[in-house]
Motif scaffolding. Structure first.
Motif, short mmCIF file in Angstrom:
data_model
loop_
_atom_site.label_atom_id
_atom_site.label_comp_id
_atom_site.label_asym_id
_atom_site.label_seq_id
_atom_site.Cartn_x
_atom_site.Cartn_y
_atom_site.Cartn_z
N HIS A 49 0.82 -1.21 0.00
CA HIS A 49 0.00 0.00 0.00
C HIS A 49 0.85 1.25 0.00
N PHE A 50 0.49 2.16 -0.91
CA PHE A 50 1.13 3.48 -0.94
C PHE A 50 0.06 4.51 -1.29
N PRO A 51 -0.84 4.79 -0.32
CA PRO A 51 -1.91 5.75 -0.59
C PRO A 51 -1.34 7.16 -0.77
N ALA A 60 -8.27 4.65 3.46
CA ALA A 60 -9.36 3.76 3.90
C ALA A 60 -9.48 2.56 2.97
N ALA A 61 -9.27 2.78 1.67
CA ALA A 61 -9.34 1.68 0.71
C ALA A 61 -8.26 0.64 0.99
N ALA A 62 -7.07 1.10 1.37
CA ALA A 62 -5.98 0.18 1.71
C ALA A 62 -6.36 -0.67 2.92
N GLN A 63 -6.97 -0.04 3.91
CA GLN A 63 -7.40 -0.80 5.09
C GLN A 63 -8.48 -1.81 4.71
N ALA A 64 -9.41 -1.39 3.85
CA ALA A 64 -10.47 -2.29 3.40
C ALA A 64 -9.89 -3.47 2.63
N ALA A 65 -8.88 -3.22 1.81
CA ALA A 65 -8.25 -4.30 1.06
C ALA A 65 -7.61 -5.31 2.00
N GLU A 66 -7.00 -4.82 3.06
CA GLU A 66 -6.41 -5.74 4.06
C GLU A 66 -7.49 -6.61 4.69
N GLU A 67 -8.65 -6.03 4.94
CA GLU A 67 -9.75 -6.83 5.49
C GLU A 67 -10.21 -7.86 4.46
N ALA A 68 -10.23 -7.49 3.19
CA ALA A 68 -10.61 -8.44 2.14
C ALA A 68 -9.62 -9.60 2.07
N GLY A 92 -16.54 7.52 -1.66
CA GLY A 92 -15.76 7.21 -0.46
C GLY A 92 -16.10 5.89 0.19
N GLU A 93 -16.10 5.90 1.53
CA GLU A 93 -16.23 4.66 2.29
C GLU A 93 -17.49 3.84 2.02
N PRO A 94 -18.64 4.45 1.72
CA PRO A 94 -19.80 3.60 1.40
C PRO A 94 -19.52 2.65 0.23
N LEU A 95 -18.70 3.08 -0.73
CA LEU A 95 -18.36 2.21 -1.85
C LEU A 95 -17.51 1.03 -1.38
N LEU A 96 -16.64 1.25 -0.41
CA LEU A 96 -15.80 0.17 0.10
C LEU A 96 -16.67 -0.97 0.64
N LEU A 97 -17.71 -0.60 1.35
CA LEU A 97 -18.63 -1.59 1.93
C LEU A 97 -19.49 -2.24 0.85
N GLU A 98 -19.89 -1.44 -0.14
CA GLU A 98 -20.71 -1.95 -1.23
C GLU A 98 -19.96 -3.03 -2.02
N VAL A 99 -18.71 -2.75 -2.35
CA VAL A 99 -17.90 -3.72 -3.10
C VAL A 99 -17.71 -4.99 -2.28
N ALA A 100 -17.50 -4.85 -0.98
CA ALA A 100 -17.37 -6.03 -0.12
C ALA A 100 -18.63 -6.88 -0.21
N ARG A 118 -8.08 -1.81 12.75
CA ARG A 118 -7.24 -3.01 12.94
C ARG A 118 -6.16 -3.20 11.88
N HIS A 119 -6.31 -2.54 10.73
CA HIS A 119 -5.32 -2.69 9.65
C HIS A 119 -4.44 -1.46 9.47
N LEU A 120 -4.58 -0.49 10.37
CA LEU A 120 -3.78 0.74 10.27
C LEU A 120 -2.28 0.48 10.27
N LEU A 121 -1.83 -0.39 11.15
CA LEU A 121 -0.39 -0.65 11.27
C LEU A 121 0.18 -1.25 9.98
N THR A 122 -0.58 -2.12 9.34
CA THR A 122 -0.11 -2.73 8.08
C THR A 122 0.03 -1.67 7.00
N VAL A 123 -0.98 -0.82 6.87
CA VAL A 123 -0.95 0.23 5.85
C VAL A 123 0.16 1.23 6.16
N ASP A 124 0.27 1.62 7.43
CA ASP A 124 1.33 2.56 7.83
C ASP A 124 2.72 1.99 7.58
#
Length: 171
Positions: A49-51, A60-68, A92-100, A118-124
């Motif tokens: 990730h390199f937002p 937020a998309a990077a965090q969502a991808a980690e959850e996926a 924005g974020e509503p689309l992240l949930l919609e795609v999931a 929960r995925h902040l550290l991975t993205v950071d």
């Protein structure tokens, strides 16, 4: 150890540094697909990730991808999201949930993951490592210790990655 015993060959690792709101990263998926088709399991494509600051929903998309990835559909999620970069910029974020939800993932768990961070550290960590190796734009690839910047031009990038992968696989 017997000299007839050989260790299994490790795949070549291709790090793909992406911003999931970046239209150029969507275009780069063609290269990623072609490389996967050519090399199969001999090439391990890893999303990093390199937002970019100019994309307000990329973090937020990077965090969502980690959850996926945690839910077992990381690359399908990444591809579906990248196909809708303009929509992500608008919604924005509503689309992240919609795609999931469209992919049959637990959208409620996605929402919780975005709230609890929960995925902040991975993205950071990815972002910090990217800066350390001088990633400045996306897509950028790292293979065999070589950094290839696709943010300027993607022309010839697939061939260059292939040349490096071939060299590494020959050992």
């Amino acid at each position: 150890m017997s000299d007839t015993t050989t260790a299994p060959t490790s795949p070549v690792v291709l790090e793909a540094w992406f911003d999931l709101e970046c239209p150029d990263c969507f275009q780069a998926l063609d290269d990623v697909r072609a490389l996967r088709e050519k090399y199969g399991d001999r090439l391990d494509v890893q999303l990093r990730h390199f937002p970019l600051a100019k994309h307000k929903h990329a973090y937020a998309a990077a965090q969502a991808a980690e959850e996926a990835f945690e839910q077992g559909k990381g690359w399908p999620y990444v591809e579906a999201l990248l196909a809708r970069t303009a929509d992500l910029a608008d919604r924005g974020e509503p689309l992240l949930l919609e795609v999931a939800g469209e992919l049959g993932l637990d959208a409620e768990e996605f929402d919780t993951a975005l709230i609890d961070g929960r995925h902040l550290l991975t993205v950071d960590a990815d972002e910090a490592e990217g800066k350390a190796i001088k990633v400045t734009g996306t897509p950028t690839y790292v293979i065999g210790g070589e950094r290839l910047d696709g943010g300027q031009s993607q022309e010839g990038l697939r061939e260059r990655v292939g040349e490096i992968a071939d060299r590494l696989l020959k050992g």
